[in-house]
Scaffold this active site. Sequence first.
Site, PDB file in Angstrom:
ATOM      1  N   HIS A 275     -14.311 -11.839  15.359  1.00 48.39           N
ATOM      2  CA  HIS A 275     -13.576 -11.913  14.022  1.00 48.39           C
ATOM      3  C   HIS A 275     -13.627 -13.115  13.151  1.00 48.39           C
ATOM      4  O   HIS A 275     -13.626 -12.936  11.744  1.00 48.39           O
ATOM      5  CB  HIS A 275     -12.296 -11.313  14.069  1.00 48.39           C
ATOM      6  CG  HIS A 275     -12.145  -9.949  14.400  1.00 48.39           C
ATOM      7  ND1 HIS A 275     -12.432  -8.780  13.572  1.00 48.39           N
ATOM      8  CD2 HIS A 275     -12.173  -9.403  15.878  1.00 48.39           C
ATOM      9  CE1 HIS A 275     -12.356  -7.797  14.346  1.00 48.39           C
ATOM     10  NE2 HIS A 275     -12.150  -7.830  15.441  1.00 48.39           N
ATOM     11  N   CYS A 276     -13.514 -14.408  13.741  1.00 50.29           N
ATOM     12  CA  CYS A 276     -13.281 -15.382  13.290  1.00 50.29           C
ATOM     13  C   CYS A 276     -14.333 -16.502  12.745  1.00 50.29           C
ATOM     14  O   CYS A 276     -14.335 -16.525  11.583  1.00 50.29           O
ATOM     15  CB  CYS A 276     -12.420 -16.219  14.149  1.00 50.29           C
ATOM     16  SG  CYS A 276     -10.811 -15.550  14.665  1.00 50.29           S
ATOM     17  N   ILE A 277     -15.153 -16.841  13.520  1.00 48.14           N
ATOM     18  CA  ILE A 277     -16.157 -17.731  13.129  1.00 48.14           C
ATOM     19  C   ILE A 277     -17.132 -17.440  11.963  1.00 48.14           C
ATOM     20  O   ILE A 277     -17.583 -18.282  11.194  1.00 48.14           O
ATOM     21  CB  ILE A 277     -17.005 -18.242  14.253  1.00 48.14           C
ATOM     22  CG1 ILE A 277     -16.145 -18.889  15.417  1.00 48.14           C
ATOM     23  CG2 ILE A 277     -17.801 -19.492  14.092  1.00 48.14           C
ATOM     24  CD1 ILE A 277     -16.464 -19.368  16.647  1.00 48.14           C
TER      25      ILE A 277
END
Length: 323
Positions: A275-277
Amino acid sequence: MNRTAQFIKKIRERDAVVGVVGLGYVGLPLLFEFARADFSVIGFDIDCAKVDALRAGRSYIGHISAQAVSSLITSNRKATVTSDFTKIGDCNAVIICVPTPLTEHREPDLSYITGTAQQISPYVVRGQLIVLESTTYPGTTEEVLVPILEQGKELKCGTDIFVAYSPEREDPNNPEFSTSKIPKVVGGISSESLEVAQALYDSVVCNTVPVSSCRTAEATKLMENIFRSVNIAMVNELKMIFDKMGIDIWEVIAAASTKPFGFMPFYPGPGLGGHCIPIDPFYLTWKAKENGTPTRFIELAGEINTEMPNYVVNKAMLALNDQ
């Protein structure tokens, strides 16, 4: 006793009720930690299917077992889950853990934050602590969240309502670092807000790291993920270069890793997941444009990592052709 001292006393005596909005891979483990620490907890989610599953003792997150859900939700009289946001008023602390995706134009989509703020705002009362954990660009807490919380009220955030930002640092399926074992960065919009938020997180995590402002805490989360994105892009580019030279990148990394200082191994792969990078760096590039600042490293890293799936597919095709 002033409002700050009263709140901290409630935390230490476990009289504070903690609400968590958003019961995904960030919010649900956090709810569990507060329940395990003997707080009364209320989990909120607009998805009734999630609420029904938890009430029935079922898990919808891979690394959280049904047994854990059953023991901490269905068998714990101090833990409840609901889609009824009128119960926000029953909470002393409300922690917001909602998604922050990108639009199709790679711009921040804050609709989940603004929607949640509008949903809880009518029920926010004097003396509450509101904490945002969603990854976002520096300034969101003060520029977006606070005005919605104050709208139509005589209450002021920072004095009447404590407001803080503490970025999530979840790493699902990591057996070594569960929620309670990961240090928590915390920034407040006032010294009182920081003091109260730090006391709350001190009760469930191994260590809190107070910083000077919400903007600093917001920037910290982005820096962590941009660091990974840029280094992954670098090693992906080196993989392609060394491959052309007939050099094994894995052997190079293993050899370089023997240096006891100044080197941290990153490994090539088919791009970026999670989800983040793939998302977080673009929150900073968008905000940087507002300040007229170029973000060449971040954007180049994004281009390299985005192209890696094509490179891997082509390599796989060549390997299959050889067979």
